[in-house]
Scaffold this motif. Structure first.
Motif, mmCIF file in Angstrom:
data_model
loop_
_atom_site.group_PDB
_atom_site.id
_atom_site.type_symbol
_atom_site.label_atom_id
_atom_site.label_comp_id
_atom_site.label_asym_id
_atom_site.label_seq_id
_atom_site.Cartn_x
_atom_site.Cartn_y
_atom_site.Cartn_z
ATOM 1 N N ARG A 44 -98.904 -50.163 -13.611
ATOM 2 C CA ARG A 44 -99.294 -51.574 -12.915
ATOM 3 C C ARG A 44 -99.260 -53.346 -13.418
ATOM 4 O O ARG A 44 -98.898 -53.099 -15.009
ATOM 5 N N THR A 46 -100.206 -55.835 -13.028
ATOM 6 C CA THR A 46 -101.291 -56.732 -14.200
ATOM 7 C C THR A 46 -102.118 -56.310 -13.998
ATOM 8 O O THR A 46 -102.239 -54.693 -13.630
ATOM 9 N N LYS A 47 -103.197 -56.245 -15.047
ATOM 10 C CA LYS A 47 -104.498 -55.728 -14.878
ATOM 11 C C LYS A 47 -105.095 -55.952 -13.883
ATOM 12 O O LYS A 47 -106.503 -54.467 -14.363
ATOM 13 N N ASP A 48 -104.973 -56.305 -12.911
ATOM 14 C CA ASP A 48 -106.155 -56.024 -11.558
ATOM 15 C C ASP A 48 -105.557 -54.560 -10.601
ATOM 16 O O ASP A 48 -106.325 -54.338 -9.754
ATOM 17 N N ASP A 49 -104.054 -54.112 -11.171
ATOM 18 C CA ASP A 49 -103.550 -53.034 -10.077
ATOM 19 C C ASP A 49 -103.901 -51.759 -11.072
ATOM 20 O O ASP A 49 -104.719 -51.564 -12.147
ATOM 21 N N ARG A 50 -103.573 -51.054 -10.275
ATOM 22 C CA ARG A 50 -103.635 -49.732 -10.756
ATOM 23 C C ARG A 50 -102.849 -48.223 -10.263
ATOM 24 O O ARG A 50 -102.089 -48.983 -9.638
#
Length: 289
Positions: A44, A46-50
Motif C-alpha cells: 500500500r 499510502t495509508k488510504d490504499d489497499r
C-alpha cells in the motif's frame, strides 16, 4: 544471481520493490519468489490504499459453468522450425462474479483465486441477466497483481456464449462415478533444421474403474559441425502405471496401486461424445471406435 524489480506510480510518488536471489536452486527459489509476489500484491503506497483483493462488486456475476473453445496457432520452436498447436481455451464462471482460465483442483473458485491469482478475474454482465449484451472483465495479468480491464460484446448462443468475436461452447460436467471404456492418446512433437523431439502418452480407462497409463519420448539433435553432420539421439519410456480412477464433475483422480494419487482436470469438448478428452489441459484422442 536473479533480480526482479517492480515500480508503482501512486499519484505524485513512485515506489520500487526489488528481490535479489543468489545461488538458489529452482525449488528453493519458488517460495521466495511467491512471497515477493504476495508482498507486491499487498503493498500500500499510502495509508488510504489497499492491497490487491480480487473481490466482485455488488451486481457482478450471473453465469455459472465451464465454457471452452479450440485455439490454433503456429509457434516458433527451439529447433528453428514452426509448431502447429491446438489448445482448449477455457473460462469457468461462478455466479458470484469470479472467473478463472484454469479448473480448480477442488472445484472451489474462490479458494483457487486466492492462490492462483494470475489465472483469475471478475466479471459483470451489462443489460440484464437474460438479455445481457456486454461483459466487463477485470483480469489479473501476472502474480504481482497487474490488472487489465475490458468491455466486450456478449451474446448467448444455442450451445454457449460469444464474447467479442470468440465463441465458447458449454462444457457439461461428468456425473460422479462416471465410467469410460477405451484408450486415449496424447501425442506431441517439435521439429526444425537442428533437431526434433516427440512422444506419446496413453491412458486406458475401463468400465470397472481401472486405469493404465504409460508414455515415451524420443529426440534427435543435429549440430557440432559446419555441415551439421553430427547427430545425437535418445529415447525414454515412462514406466507403466496402473490403479483405479474416479470421476467427479470436471476432475479425474488416478490412484495407483502403490497408493499415490493425482487429480487432473477433465472435460469433453464434443457434447455427449468421448472421442476427445481434455485431461490436465492436454488433448487425448480415443483410439479405435
Amino acid at each position: 544471481m536473479n533480480a526482479w524489480f517492480v515500480g508503482i506510480a501512486a499519484g505524485g510518488s513512485e515506489h520500487y520493490l526489488m528481490l535479489l536471489t543468489l545461488q538458489l536452486e529452482r525449488d528453493a527459489e519458488k517460495p521466495v519468489r511467491e512471497g515477493f509476489e504476495a508482498l507486491v500484491r499487498a503493498y500500500r503506497p499510502t495509508k488510504d490504499d489497499r492491497g490487491l483483493v480480487l473481490a466482485p462488486r455488488s451486481g457482478d456475476g450471473g453465469m455459472d459453468g465451464l465454457y471452452a473453445r479450440t485455439e490454433t496457432r503456429l509457434m516458433p520452436n527451439a529447433f528453428g522450425g514452426l509448431d502447429f498447436t491446438a489448445d482448449q481455451a477455457t473460462l469457468l464462471f461462478d455466479k458470484g462474479g469470479l472467473f478463472t482460465t484454469e479448473l480448480p483442483r477442488d472445484g472451489d473458485i474462490a479458494g483457487h483465486c486466492r492462490t492462483e491469482v494470475a489465472t483469475c478475474g471478475t466479471y459483470a454482465l451489462k443489460g440484464g441477466w437474460l438479455s445481457a449484451n456486454r461483459i466487463d472483465r477485470v483480469e489479473i495479468e501476472n502474480a504481482f497483481g497487474l490488472v487489465t480491464r475490458s468491455s466486450d460484446a456478449f451474446t448467448r448462443t444455442k450451445d454457449g456464449i460469444k464474447i467479442g468475436d470468440k465463441t465458447y461452447a458449454t462444457m457439461p460436467p461428468f456425473a460422479d462415478g462416471h465410467r469410460f471404456s477405451g484408450t486415449w492418446s496424447h501425442t506431441f512433437g517439435s521439429s526444425g533444421p537442428t533437431g526434433s523431439v516427440g512422444g506419446a502418452r496413453t491412458l486406458t480407462l475401463s468400465p470397472d474403474g481401472r486405469f493404465t497409463r504409460e508414455g515415451s519420448t524420443g529426440f534427435s539433435s543435429t549440430g557440432g559441425a559446419i555441415d551439421g553432420g553430427t547427430t545425437v539421439a535418445g529415447h525414454s519410456r515412462r514406466p507403466v502405471q496402473s490403479g483405479r480412477y474416479a470421476v467427479s464433475g470436471f476432475r479425474i483422480t488416478l490412484t495407483d496401486d502403490a497408493g499415490g494419487a493425482e487429480s487432473l482436470s477433465l472435460f469433453a469438448p464434443d457434447r455427449d461424445k468421448d472421442k476427445l478428452l481434455v485431461i490436465g489441459g492436454a488433448n487425448y484422442l480415443k483410439q479405435g471406435k
